[in-house]
Design an enzyme around this catalytic site. Structure first.
Site, mmCIF file in Angstrom:
data_model
loop_
_atom_site.group_PDB
_atom_site.id
_atom_site.type_symbol
_atom_site.label_atom_id
_atom_site.label_comp_id
_atom_site.label_asym_id
_atom_site.label_seq_id
_atom_site.Cartn_x
_atom_site.Cartn_y
_atom_site.Cartn_z
ATOM 1 N N ARG A 181 0.809 -1.209 0.000
ATOM 2 C CA ARG A 181 0.000 0.000 0.000
ATOM 3 C C ARG A 181 0.854 1.275 0.000
ATOM 4 N NH1 ARG A 181 -5.565 -0.371 2.743
ATOM 5 N NH2 ARG A 181 -4.820 -2.497 2.994
ATOM 6 N N THR A 182 1.805 1.344 0.927
ATOM 7 C CA THR A 182 2.647 2.536 1.025
ATOM 8 C C THR A 182 3.494 2.690 -0.243
ATOM 9 O OG1 THR A 182 2.718 2.251 3.411
ATOM 10 C CG2 THR A 182 4.359 3.719 2.461
ATOM 11 N N LYS A 213 22.956 -11.617 0.037
ATOM 12 C CA LYS A 213 24.415 -11.702 -0.096
ATOM 13 C C LYS A 213 25.123 -10.939 1.018
ATOM 14 C CE LYS A 213 24.319 -12.111 -5.123
ATOM 15 N NZ LYS A 213 24.059 -11.176 -6.215
ATOM 16 N N ARG A 221 11.818 1.941 3.377
ATOM 17 C CA ARG A 221 11.094 1.211 4.430
ATOM 18 C C ARG A 221 12.015 0.100 4.882
ATOM 19 N NH1 ARG A 221 5.765 -0.781 5.894
ATOM 20 N NH2 ARG A 221 5.186 1.405 5.652
ATOM 21 N N HIS A 239 7.260 7.018 11.247
ATOM 22 C CA HIS A 239 6.607 6.893 9.946
ATOM 23 C C HIS A 239 6.059 8.280 9.583
ATOM 24 C CE1 HIS A 239 4.787 5.292 6.493
ATOM 25 N NE2 HIS A 239 3.924 4.441 7.008
#
Ligand code: ZN
Lengths: 338, 169
Positions: free
Chosen positions: A50-51, A79, A100, A128
């Protein structure tokens, strides 16, 4: 600062109003070519369709484009590449980055390694801030931003949307009512900042007693994994569940918000009441992120640099420079960034 | 110091006349450590005598300023800036005397810095500094305790908690 958006604490009232005014001047659902040719790098180390889509829609509606590094990330991370290396490389591909990440402080650290604006789209149980800007936008559109009683309920301990919102609200004439189980109260670091900001905050375990006084009720999810067993979770979460009957004691003008997705903390019978603003809130996400990205991609940084808090950030940068001189380990190319 | 020919006891101040320990030729005297904290300071500095250096410790020495204080004399050892920073957090009243050829070559109070870097580990397991990122863990120094500049976790309003996270790289 100017350049990055890392947390809500850096936001002054002027910063917030700059973004919100800019958003209000945009027609929702409209597109422009203001940022034609601009490229936004999406770095999501944690799934959040969504974000991510909200940012992608926003940059495309500004005439720019997005490159999603999700797949590249997954392979680099397995890795063992550091986040610092990853963003250093990706910062070279894009005009701004959205990050994020599951670790707290990831955005702050990543910002030390990039020269393009970096926007924190959630760092673990940290902050946030873009959610906060759209929350504030929604509140302002409905009930203004001063002279309010705002209740925030649910998981205040791990809820990054709550941490950012609560800190940002200290810029406004708002009394905050923090309503949660004892075990999910705000963490010490956020309380410290609220205290430093001289915020008007009271804490409660019982929603019913404060509900009639509220202009805004911001609901967040209480997650199962915060509790040792299912029974305890059910008992506690049940006490903070909202339905249409709960809201009978509330003011007619109360607005109910939620960062979504919800599970069952707001019953669907609330959706049909005039209190429900969470879908409007979600749809404001693209508009507010358009405003933010327009400022970020405009070359002057996201926030005005003569702002008092921005000056404080410059001090931080000086300190950081000093750290590097004193044997910090961040590599030589950092010099080129300013 | 005063009236004792300058070098006697390497920088003992007037109130520690009861302390008589070997003077050192080259090294560091850490004075005015809160009474009882000397062994903790040695632990934090990683000094356990195994390197053969001469270490003298006076504990609970009467002191005008502190009531009781500890004094440490460490031969052939000068403190790094990181070590001084840590000392400033756990023993803010301390003074450091650098001794060269029996003379006090420098004497200073430890200053509480605004920020310390690379001397404490963040207690938050979800902090970005807990991984292998190329940054030194860095803390703002508050009036009480310290705060990770990355995840903003506050540490060390309880001193034992702070000592547990000392990590001088
Ligand atoms: Zn941390």
């Amino acid at each position: 600062m100017g350049r990055h958006l890392l947390g809500a604490k850096q936001l002054s009232r002027a910063d917030v109003e700059r973004v919100l005014d800019h958003a209000a001047a945009l027609d929702p659902g409209s597109s422009t070519d203001r940022r034609s040719g601009a490229l936004l790098g999406l770095c999501f180390f944690e799934p959040s369709t969504r974000t991510r889509l909200s940012f992608e829609a926003a940059v495309k509606r500004l005439g720019g484009d997005a490159i999603d590094m999700g797949a590249i990330e997954a392979s680099s991370v397995t890795k063992g590449e550091t986040l610092a290396d990853t963003v250093r490389v990706l910062g070279g591909y894009a005009d701004a980055l959205v990050l994020r990440h599951p670790s707290q402080g990831a955005a702050r650290m990543a910002s030390e390694f990039v020269s393009v604006p970096l926007i924190n789209a959630g760092d673990g149980a940290g902050q946030h801030p873009t959610q906060t800007l759209l929350d504030l936008y929604t509140i302002r559109e409905n009930v203004g931003l001063d002279g309010l009683n705002i209740g925030i309920t649910g998981d205040l301990k791990y809820g990054r949307t709550v941490h950012s919102l609560s800190l940002a609200l200290t810029n406004f004439d708002v009394s905050q009512y923090l309503i949660s189980p004892e075990s999910l109260r705000l963490p010490r670091s956020v309380r410290y900042d609220l205290d430093e900001a001289g915020a008007s905050v009271t804490e409660h375990t019982d929603l019913e007693s404060v509900l009639p006084d509220l202009d805004v009720l911001y609901v967040t999810r209480i997650q199962r994994e915060r509790f040792p067993d299912e029974a305890e979770y059910r008992t506690v979460a049940g006490e903070y569940r909202i339905d249409a009957a709960t809201l009978e004691d509330a003011s007619d003008d109360l607005i109910v918000m939620h960062p979504l997705p919800r599970v069952d903390e707001i019953a669907s019978d609330v959706d049909e009441t005039s209190h429900a603003k969470y879908f409007e809130q979600a749809s404001n996400g693209v508009t507010v992120r358009m405003a933010l990205l327009d400022l970020a991609l405009g070359g002057d940084g996201i926030f005005a640099e003569d702002d008092a808090r921005s000056l404080a950030e410059w001090d931080d940068e000086d300190k950081r420079d000093e750290r590097e001189r004193n044997g910090g380990n961040q590599g030589d190319e950092r010099e080129e960034e300013r | 110091m005063s009236g004792r020919g300058g070098d006697v006891g390497n920088g003992q101040s007037d109130d520690d006349h009861e302390l008589r320990v070997t003077k050192i030729r080259n090294g560091t005297v850490i004075d005015h450590v809160s009474g009882g904290l000397a062994l903790t300071v040695l632990g934090v500095l990683g000094i356990d005598g195994s390197a053969g250096e001469v270490v003298s410790v006076g504990m609970n020495v009467p002191s005008d300023r502190l009531g009781r204080k500890d004094v440490l004399k460490i031969e052939k050892r000068e403190l790094t800036q990181n070590e001084v920073d840590v000392l400033s957090l756990i023993a803010p009243e301390a003074t450091i005397n650098i001794v060269r050829e029996y003379e006090v070559a420098g004497k200073h109070r430890v200053d509480r810095p605004e920020e310390v870097s690379g001397v404490l580990s963040c207690p938050n397991p979800d902090c970005i500094t807990a991984g292998n990122e190329p940054v030194a863990s860095t803390f703002d120094v508050l009036d009480e305790g310290v705060r990770c500049v990355y995840c903003e976790t506050i540490l060390g309003t309880d001193q034992a908690d702070l000592i547990d996270h000392v990590d001088i790289g």
